[in-house]
Design a protein around this motif. Sequence first.
Motif, mmCIF file in Angstrom:
data_model
loop_
_atom_site.group_PDB
_atom_site.id
_atom_site.type_symbol
_atom_site.label_atom_id
_atom_site.label_comp_id
_atom_site.label_asym_id
_atom_site.label_seq_id
_atom_site.Cartn_x
_atom_site.Cartn_y
_atom_site.Cartn_z
ATOM 1 N N ASP A 65 24.121 30.336 21.619
ATOM 2 C CA ASP A 65 24.348 29.883 20.190
ATOM 3 C C ASP A 65 26.012 29.470 20.117
ATOM 4 N N CYS A 68 26.171 26.091 19.123
ATOM 5 C CA CYS A 68 24.939 25.181 17.367
ATOM 6 C C CYS A 68 26.329 25.514 16.686
ATOM 7 N N GLN A 69 26.265 24.082 16.264
ATOM 8 C CA GLN A 69 26.956 24.219 14.475
ATOM 9 C C GLN A 69 26.512 25.536 13.183
ATOM 10 N N SER A 70 25.537 25.144 13.292
ATOM 11 C CA SER A 70 25.028 26.812 12.435
ATOM 12 C C SER A 70 25.643 27.902 12.677
ATOM 13 N N PRO A 147 17.602 32.149 20.206
ATOM 14 C CA PRO A 147 17.728 31.084 18.422
ATOM 15 C C PRO A 147 16.595 31.078 17.838
ATOM 16 N N ARG A 189 20.252 24.046 21.429
ATOM 17 C CA ARG A 189 20.985 23.516 19.967
ATOM 18 C C ARG A 189 20.838 22.704 19.307
ATOM 19 N N ALA A 192 17.752 24.840 17.144
ATOM 20 C CA ALA A 192 18.454 25.530 16.529
ATOM 21 C C ALA A 192 19.436 25.091 15.314
ATOM 22 N N ASP A 193 19.950 23.984 15.154
ATOM 23 C CA ASP A 193 20.695 24.154 14.168
ATOM 24 C C ASP A 193 19.807 23.248 12.738
ATOM 25 N N ARG A 196 17.816 26.013 11.328
ATOM 26 C CA ARG A 196 19.077 27.398 10.501
ATOM 27 C C ARG A 196 19.740 26.054 9.619
#
Length: 551
Positions: A65, A68-70, A147, A189, A192-193, A196
């Motif tokens: 994670d 990840c920006q999220s 994620p 990544r 996931a972003d 989310r």
Amino acid sequence: MSADTLRLGVVCSGPTMPAWQAECLRRLEATADTRLACLVVDDSPADSNGSGTRRSGSLWRRLLDAPCQSMSPVDTAEGLRDIEQFGCSIRTGDGRRRLDDIDDAVVSEADIDALLAFAVDRASDSVLAAPPLGVWTFCHDGAGSPPPGFDELLAGDPVTTAELWRLAPDGEAVPLRRGHFATVEHSLRVTADQVRFGTARWPAQVVTDVQNGHGEYVDADPIPVEWGGDRTPTAGRVALAFGKQTKALADIALQGAANWTVGVVDAPIAEVAADPDGIEVEWLQLSERNRIVADPFVAPVDGNPYLFFEDLRYDDGKGTISYLPLDGDRRADRIRPAFETPYHLSYPYPVVHEGRTYVVPEMAESSDVTMYELHAPDEWERVTTLVAGNRGIDPTIVKYGDRWWLFCTRLDDLPQTNLYVYHAPHPTGEWVPHANNPVKTDVRSARPAGTPWVDDGTLYRPSQYCADGYGKKVVVNRIQTLTSTAFAERRVGELAPDPEGPYPDGLHTLSGYEDVTVIDGNWSVLDTYHARRRLQLAARAALGRLPRRRT
């Protein structure tokens, strides 16, 4: 439920929360007649149950994670300072997080209509029954889970599915929202972003449906849900995931370059969609290896039909619109330039109304959806801006009922995944956004792919299937509900490229005019020229900066 304003409580680990959760609260606060009434903070000791962000602090979760920006922490204390806060108890076991204890004052005195609980998958019966609209939670970031996209990457599944649920007793739930995102093989990544941030608007959309009288699904019968238990990634699975990402980057460099062309079918679009295996296609043959044509549409000018399409040369990567008369020979040497702007152009969508022919090309780089009138195939006059500030992808207009409808995706909001709808009394406007945009989140069938048509009073909409790569095939959707506040459609068919034909690697446009249907097809080519371009793309992909596909 409150008479005037819908009030929500939020269960979280504190005012400092992951960026996607902060975005979720921002969208709820921006929704009309909605108020965040209270914040319910998990105050359980960290060493007793490992709840909240503490649970996700394992080495492997941090490794997955961290980029990840999220998941970047956002301090929302200032914005939430006037919101009353309560404590709660969350118990964790077998990877499940159960909300067992909330002071009755949270529901009674705060007068909340719904409780949004991040990363909680169970709750006591008393908590579930307290708010009239129930307890809502996301399925993609539970305790002990990897994620979004991690399991799909390992399984080779091109689609990552996410849901928003209303929790019910006995481990059951009511689905409130469901979306299907692309599993980006070269970047967990990015996957996931996308999931989310792409789901962060869902609670606000459910609220909007309730306010517009379309929230009956909130009280639907619950269904059994497989919660999965503790799925904390092992070191071996994490290593395998990174290996798969590395292989995917290498595959990008080895893929052939797109070699699109357009084809003509002498049959109406409804017949082609009903029997795609029985069509005969006359393909336009190009001799230049650095040139592609795609996104074909037929439009009449002075009573004569012309084929318009995107014309792109790889040397500069900029698309223009060209045309070819449909009468006589359909040869490449008859192609003529039709229209060019400082922006990349594609998807020259025609609108015929009251004897006039208009075209709405995709020009997302201009930040507007703009309409032009055709006075001749190469004489275009700007008419108006239909939707300002919308970097619309593949804008598609159709008259249905007593309204005109515009479908598109957006360059700045998952252009393969989120479908936007606008409506107007006339094709030139005034265009109004749908009350609950984006109306659909599905990488398998959101992005427009050509001309909608009406058959026996029912509207059909072609769309692109982009789950395992761009422009793989066309999906046909039957519109079930289309109003200014509600939308639903169902997949009823598809057109895939002929694996034994000359263009077996892609098909992403299906458009028609009278008794003619036009499509496009792709044959991937790999040679020295295109291999160099693929290596450049692979280098960008390694940094998470793959550009948007042009065609």
